[in-house]
Design a protein around this motif. Structure first.
Motif, short mmCIF file in Angstrom:
data_model
loop_
_atom_site.label_atom_id
_atom_site.label_comp_id
_atom_site.label_asym_id
_atom_site.label_seq_id
_atom_site.Cartn_x
_atom_site.Cartn_y
_atom_site.Cartn_z
N CYS A 140 0.85 -1.28 -0.16
CA CYS A 140 0.11 0.07 -0.01
C CYS A 140 0.88 1.26 -0.18
CB CYS A 140 -1.08 -0.06 1.23
SG CYS A 140 -2.23 -1.16 1.27
N VAL A 141 2.12 1.38 0.91
CA VAL A 141 2.95 2.43 0.78
C VAL A 141 3.43 2.63 -0.52
CG1 VAL A 141 4.84 3.18 1.61
CG2 VAL A 141 3.27 2.33 3.35
N LEU A 148 0.99 4.15 -3.02
CA LEU A 148 0.57 5.62 -2.66
C LEU A 148 2.04 6.39 -3.36
CD1 LEU A 148 -0.28 8.25 -1.22
CD2 LEU A 148 0.68 7.30 0.64
N ALA A 174 1.90 8.99 -6.61
CA ALA A 174 2.17 10.39 -6.13
C ALA A 174 3.00 10.91 -7.56
CB ALA A 174 3.10 10.64 -5.09
N LEU A 202 -5.14 11.17 -4.79
CA LEU A 202 -4.10 10.95 -3.87
C LEU A 202 -4.75 10.57 -2.31
CD1 LEU A 202 -0.97 13.16 -4.52
CD2 LEU A 202 -1.05 10.75 -4.15
N PRO A 203 -5.64 11.62 -1.68
CA PRO A 203 -6.26 11.26 -0.55
C PRO A 203 -6.83 9.78 -0.40
CG PRO A 203 -6.82 13.43 -1.25
CD PRO A 203 -6.24 12.73 -2.42
N TYR A 232 -5.67 7.19 -1.70
CA TYR A 232 -4.58 6.23 -1.55
C TYR A 232 -4.08 6.50 -0.03
CZ TYR A 232 -4.73 4.56 -6.19
OH TYR A 232 -5.20 4.13 -7.26
N VAL A 233 -4.04 7.62 0.48
CA VAL A 233 -3.55 7.84 2.00
C VAL A 233 -4.56 6.93 2.54
CG1 VAL A 233 -3.51 9.51 3.59
CG2 VAL A 233 -2.45 10.12 1.57
N ALA A 234 -5.73 7.09 2.67
CA ALA A 234 -6.89 6.27 3.28
C ALA A 234 -6.55 4.94 3.16
CB ALA A 234 -8.21 6.63 2.82
N VAL A 256 -3.61 3.24 2.67
CA VAL A 256 -2.41 2.78 3.54
C VAL A 256 -2.87 3.06 5.01
CG1 VAL A 256 -0.13 3.97 4.34
CG2 VAL A 256 -0.68 3.86 1.88
N ALA A 257 -3.79 4.06 5.59
CA ALA A 257 -4.22 4.21 6.94
C ALA A 257 -4.94 2.83 7.21
CB ALA A 257 -4.93 5.37 7.13
#
Length: 394
Positions: free
Chosen positions: A78-79, A82, A86, A165-166, A168-170, A172-173
């Motif tokens: 996942c990281v 992201l 980016a 992008l947000p 993919y941040v979610a 990862v979280a």
């Protein structure tokens, strides 16, 4: 007594993963076009999505199976997803886009099969809960596909990476919020007897049919949005069409148990392929007919959802027990991987002759050939297996 299922945490991963896919699938080809890529370049770049499916899921699952902390590989994937995505914020030429797509598609395709294993580790004896968790992925797809379509009526498609992008941040979280309930040992060796079953004529025919079906979807997954844009459709209309397809897909999956209680999987497979042929021919010949195009999208319930469910039935029939996991990997890599690459590249090559019309006409022909092969070669007895329980255990 069963431990409580962390349904909300599990659902957030599906929501984020498929919300991103709801942004990527309808609009990425439009984004690449806005970045100055021609049809040939777009077909090559989009084919990477399918090419990485051949190796990414199995290789990542193998790494996880060898690790003392397998969930670490989900989080690493996942990281990487992201970080590689980016890069698309920066204006890139074809070479840069190709490299970024290779890394992004590999990582993105690698993580979902591992997360499916995490979900199922929480559901021993409670597989009926799977659909209630997985459906949030389809909801995420519909919301982003339709919502971004409305936004792109007013904003530049070049903003797509920033808007995604947000999500993919979610993702990862969510990967750090989830873990296995229990880690089952993974047998990476090919099960005994697999080759003998694979070489049966009806089984070989099944895999050919699965490959051809994916090839027929090549123009749709690669260029459908571009094709409708050529015919004057606004982004909001594109998002609505994609949302229709996923909505009826959800309905079909929930109705699948009743469908297969009445009709054999081989019959459903033939009908699904025949409907795909009609769908692609209608798309090729009548793209300006809005009601007909909406009906064509509704047939997604047959030519994707019913087709996929029938394939799961047949895989359980041909490869029972522990043979099925190996068969699932082969099916995924051969159909979605190899078939997807061929479909995307073939669609791009045909596009230059007739602006998309010929691509969809040929796709209809491929689906029709697959329907004939299925009708002639797949003559198996009615199974006695419950679809939903087996598909979730695969």
């Amino acid at each position: 007594m069963h431990p409580p299922v962390p349904a909300t945490r599990l659902a957030t991963f599906y929501l984020a993963y498929y919300a991103a896919l709801g942004a990527f699938t309808p609009y990425w080809s439009l984004f690449l076009k806005a970045r100055g890529q021609d049809i040939a370049a777009i077909s090559v770049l989009m084919s990477l999505w399918y090419a990485t499916r051949v190796v990414a899921p199995s290789s990542w699952s193998w790494l996880a199976s060898k690790s003392k902390s397998p969930v670490r590989w989900l989080r690493i994937g996942c990281v990487i997803t992201l970080a590689s995505f980016a890069v698309f914020v920066v204006p890139l030429e074809f070479g840069g886009l190709f490299l970024a797509m290779c890394v992004f598609c590999f990582a993105y395709n690698a993580v979902m099969p591992q997360f499916e294993a995490i979900t199922l580790s929480h559901l021993p004896g409670r597989s009926e809960l799977y659909g209630r968790i997985r459906v949030w992925g389809s909801i995420g797809f519909i919301v982003t596909a339709s919502g971004l379509g409305i936004l792109f009526d007013h904003l530049s498609i070049l903003l797509l990476p920033l808007l995604m992008l947000p999500i993919y941040v979610a993702l990862v979280a969510s990967s750090f919020a989830n873990d296995y309930l229990q880690v089952a040992a993974v047998d990476v060796a090919a099960p005994i007897g697999f080759r003998k079953r694979l070489l049966r004529p009806d089984v070989l025919a099944f895999f050919v049919v699965a490959l051809l079906a994916q090839v027929s979807f090549g123009p749709y997954y690669t260029f459908f949005s571009l094709y409708l844009e050529q015919h004057g459709y606004r982004p909001s209309a594109l998002g609505a069409y994609w949302a229709i397809g996923v909505s009826v897909e959800i309905a079909m999956f929930f109705a699948s148990a009743r469908v297969f209680a009445r009709w054999d999987a081989t019959r459903v497979l033939v009908v699904a392929l025949a409907s795909a042929a009609l769908r692609w021919w209608a798309t090729a010949l009548y793209p300006d007919n809005v009601p007909l195009m909406a009906v064509a999208q509704v047939t997604h319930a047959l030519n994707f959802a019913a087709f996929f469910a029938a394939c799961m039935q047949l895989l359980v029939r041909y490869f029972p027990g522990r043979l099925n996991g190996h068969a699932q990997g082969l099916y995924y890599g051969f159909s979605s991987g190899v078939g997807g690459v061929i479909g995307a590249l073939l669609a791009g090559w045909l596009w230059k002759f007739d602006g998309g019309r010929l691509s969809f006409l040929v796709a209809g022909g491929v689906a029709a050939v697959a329907a004939v092969i299925a009708f002639v070669m797949l003559r198996s007895p009615r199974p006695t297996i419950d679809l939903m329980s087996d598909s979730t255990q695969a």
